[in-house]
Structures are given as C-alpha cells and as structure tokens.
Design an enzyme around this catalytic site. Structure first.
Site, PDB file in Angstrom:
ATOM      1  N   LYS A   1      -0.114  51.189 -37.058  1.00 46.51           N
ATOM      2  CA  LYS A   1       0.072  50.203 -35.966  1.00 46.51           C
ATOM      3  C   LYS A   1      -1.303  49.471 -35.680  1.00 46.51           C
ATOM      4  O   LYS A   1      -1.036  48.261 -34.912  1.00 46.51           O
ATOM      5  CB  LYS A   1       0.373  50.713 -34.554  1.00 46.51           C
ATOM      6  CG  LYS A   1       1.890  51.438 -34.584  1.00 46.51           C
ATOM      7  CD  LYS A   1       2.964  50.719 -34.530  1.00 46.51           C
ATOM      8  CE  LYS A   1       4.259  51.176 -34.343  1.00 46.51           C
ATOM      9  NZ  LYS A   1       5.402  50.246 -34.221  1.00 46.51           N
TER      10      LYS A   1
HETATM   11  C1  LIG Z   1       4.267  56.803 -35.356  1.00 43.62           C
HETATM   12  C2  LIG Z   1       5.284  55.497 -35.627  1.00 43.62           C
HETATM   13  N1  LIG Z   1       5.534  54.585 -34.687  1.00 43.62           N
HETATM   14  C3  LIG Z   1       6.278  53.842 -35.142  1.00 43.62           C
HETATM   15  C4  LIG Z   1       6.954  53.873 -36.458  1.00 43.62           C
HETATM   16  C5  LIG Z   1       8.064  52.841 -36.822  1.00 43.62           C
HETATM   17  O1  LIG Z   1       7.748  51.618 -36.952  1.00 43.62           O
HETATM   18  P1  LIG Z   1       8.087  50.271 -36.370  1.00 43.62           P
HETATM   19  O2  LIG Z   1       7.819  50.171 -35.107  1.00 43.62           O
HETATM   20  O3  LIG Z   1       7.483  49.208 -37.174  1.00 43.62           O
HETATM   21  O4  LIG Z   1       9.512  50.386 -36.429  1.00 43.62           O
HETATM   22  C6  LIG Z   1       6.578  54.936 -37.415  1.00 43.62           C
HETATM   23  C7  LIG Z   1       7.041  55.050 -38.571  1.00 43.62           C
HETATM   24  O5  LIG Z   1       7.891  54.282 -39.328  1.00 43.62           O
HETATM   25  C8  LIG Z   1       5.744  55.764 -37.072  1.00 43.62           C
HETATM   26  O6  LIG Z   1       5.655  56.896 -37.514  1.00 43.62           O
END
Ligand SMILES: Cc1ncc(COP(=O)(O)O)c(C=O)c1O
Length: 321
Positions: A43
C-alpha cells in the site's frame, strides 16, 4: 550502491523470490516481496501516487488534513507520506484489525478512529461511510482508495511493469486478492496488455462475495473472515473484477496456516492475507499439467500480526490450528 535522498523514493522496486521448498507441482512460483517497501506493505505505492495526484489536481493543499478508511496498511503508507510532507492524518479502521497496526499508526503520528467490523456498506458505522462523513463535516481530504483512480495507476505504472521485467516477459499467471481492487485492476490490465493469455487468478477469503461472482456469476450475501485487507462485501468502483478469469475461495484455516508454512519453508514472514494468496497460488500450480510461471504477492510483513497469526494461543482460540 544507491543512496536514497528521501524515504518515499524507496517505495517500489521490490525483490522477486522463487519459492524453493514448497510443492508447486509442475510450476515455478514466485513471490513479489511487497513487504520490503519502507512502510512494510504494497500500500506504500498507492499512498505515494494518490497523494501526488491530489496535490497535482489541487484537491490537497498545505495544511489540509488527510482522512482514509483502511484495514491499516494504506494508513501506514499514508502515514509515511503525510509525515514526510507535513499533513495531519486521520485513519478510520474496523476493530478486527491487529493491535500492532494501530500502535504502528499512532507511533507514526496518525490519529486512529476505531469503528465496527460487523456492519456493511451503507451503515453509518461502516468504516468507509464513517470516513466519508467525517471528511464532509470537517473539510478533510478523503483519499478513498476504493474510488481513487490513482490507486489503479500506481500498480499499472509500477508494480505491473516490475513484475513483467523481473519475469523477463515470460509469465503465465498472476494471483492476487481484492480489497480495493487496485492491484487486480492495475497489474491485471498491464499484464494482459503484454500477454493477452495471462491467467489472472483471484484469491478470495471464503465468505467474501467475489469468488462466487467470478466462478459462477452468483450474487451472494457476505459472510465473515479473518484475513485483514482482502475479501469484499461489495465490488469497489475502481475494481474491474471481470479481469479475473478464475478464483479460489480460501478458508481461514488454510490461509493462516499457509502463511505460517511460508515462514518455516521459505524464511519469509508474511501477513495473513498473503497466506490466502499463496494458498490459492499453490492450488493453481498443483492443478496444472504443464510447467507454468506464476507470480503472487507477499503483500505485507507478518511482523504486524505477532499477536494473532504467529501467536499459537490466538490461533487455537480461533480454531485455526
Ligand atoms: C494487506 C492487504 N491489503 C490489501 C490487499 C489488496 O489490495 P487491493 O486493495 O489493491 O485490492 C492485499 C492483497 O492483495 C493485502 O494483503
């Protein structure tokens, strides 16, 4: 040796690790180690991009307060950006998320507002509705990763191209989860443009509405699951869910135990959601009849789940061992 001038310049360009001790059937499985980002998760990438886009578009000005709804990792990425650029930051987080994330956010100067995990979109205490309302009432800038195009762009411009280059343009499948849908949509679009045949595979916690939608075009009521950050009770605006041509529903026991196994077998301490991704990737690999090259993500560090995933007592209390 490269010397960085600023912590934000260290986001991205994460390593790729081949899985060498787990059974991958006839396939090669690779982990993109997003836990190597300075904020400890994938993120960080979207935090940098979403704030830069808001500044460029004039939506965010010096002195403004940033607010976001997050399972925690987007908050930690934003805390990195906000503290290095001088913005106050408020984070609205459902109460099922690990205490380590809350402590980490507070240590980085963010104000954390906890809300209920047991309510869904449309409820005033749902984390996204609450963040939108607080922004409206107080004039904060609501980042809203679930509707922010810069989330997708971050992955289209950086994560996707890095994966393609690290695999030398030889990739058969990519496995990911969906929280906001930024990774699936951004990475998926980029990879399909390079190879229209690439399989885009969703790892979804059992109870989420996405796996039934992809595999059977079925609309179901959301249940509950323990993974933090993946699985949905609605399809986020930025998420092009139909990019995924296959999905696996992974239950909490399989997801959590796979994460623990990755640490034992490969020496990498991943968070709980990565366990679901790697479990789905291993299932995909073992089902193949010919050799394929498959990539999935180690989305965040397991260090922020020491009180849960890596705590036998907690695991036992949840009937996960
Ligand atoms: C901790 C975490 N947050 C979010 C996501 C998902 O990402 P997004 O918000 O881009 O769909 C993931 C994995 O794909 C993750 O492991």
């Amino acid at each position: 040796m490269n010397v960085y001038q600023n912590v934000l310049a260290m986001v991205g360009n994460t390593p790729m690790l081949k899985v060498s001790n787990m059974d991958t059937g006839p396939c090669e499985l690779y982990l993109k180690l997003e836990l190597a980002n300075p904020g400890g998760s994938i993120k960080d990438r979207i935090a940098v991009e979403m704030i830069a886009a808001a500044e460029a578009e004039g939506k965010l000005k010096p002195g403004d307060t940033i607010i976001e709804a997050t399972a925690g990792n987007t908050g930690l990425g934003l805390a990195l950006v906000a503290s290095s650029k001088g913005y106050p930051l408020k984070i609205v987080m459902p109460d099922k998320m690990s205490q380590e994330k809350v402590n980490n956010l507070r240590a980085m100067g963010a104000e954390v507002v906890m809300t209920r995990s047991d309510v869904q979109k449309g409820h005033p205490e749902y984390y996204q509705d609450m963040a939108a309302r607080l922004a409206e009432e107080n004039g904060y800038f609501y980042v809203n990763q679930f509707e922010n195009a810069a989330n997708v762009e971050a992955h289209y411009n950086s994560t996707g191209p890095e994966i393609w280059q690290q695999m030398d343009g030889n990739l058969d499948a990519f496995v990911c989860g969906v929280g906001s849908g930024g990774t699936l949509t951004g990475i998926g679009r980029y990879l399909r443009e390079q190879n229209s045949e690439v399989d885009l595979v969703l790892a979804d916690p059992a109870g989420s509405i996405l796996e039934p939608l992809i595999n059977r075009n079925e609309e179901v009521e959301a249940g509950s699951w323990l993974a933090e950050g993946i699985g949905e009770d609605f399809v986020p605006k930025i998420c092009e869910i139909k990019l995924a041509n296959k999905a696996y529903a992974i239950d909490d026991k399989e997801g959590f135990n796979t994460a623990r196994e990755v640490l034992k077998q490969e020496g990498i301490m991943v968070g709980s959601s990565s366990g679901y991704l790697i479990a789905a990737a291993l299932r995909y690999c073992r089902e193949q009849t010919e050799a394929k090259r498959v990539v999935t993500l180690a989305c965040d560090t397991g260090n922020r789940y020491l009180s849960k995933l890596f705590n036998d007592e907690w695991m036992r209390s949840q009937d996960l061992l």
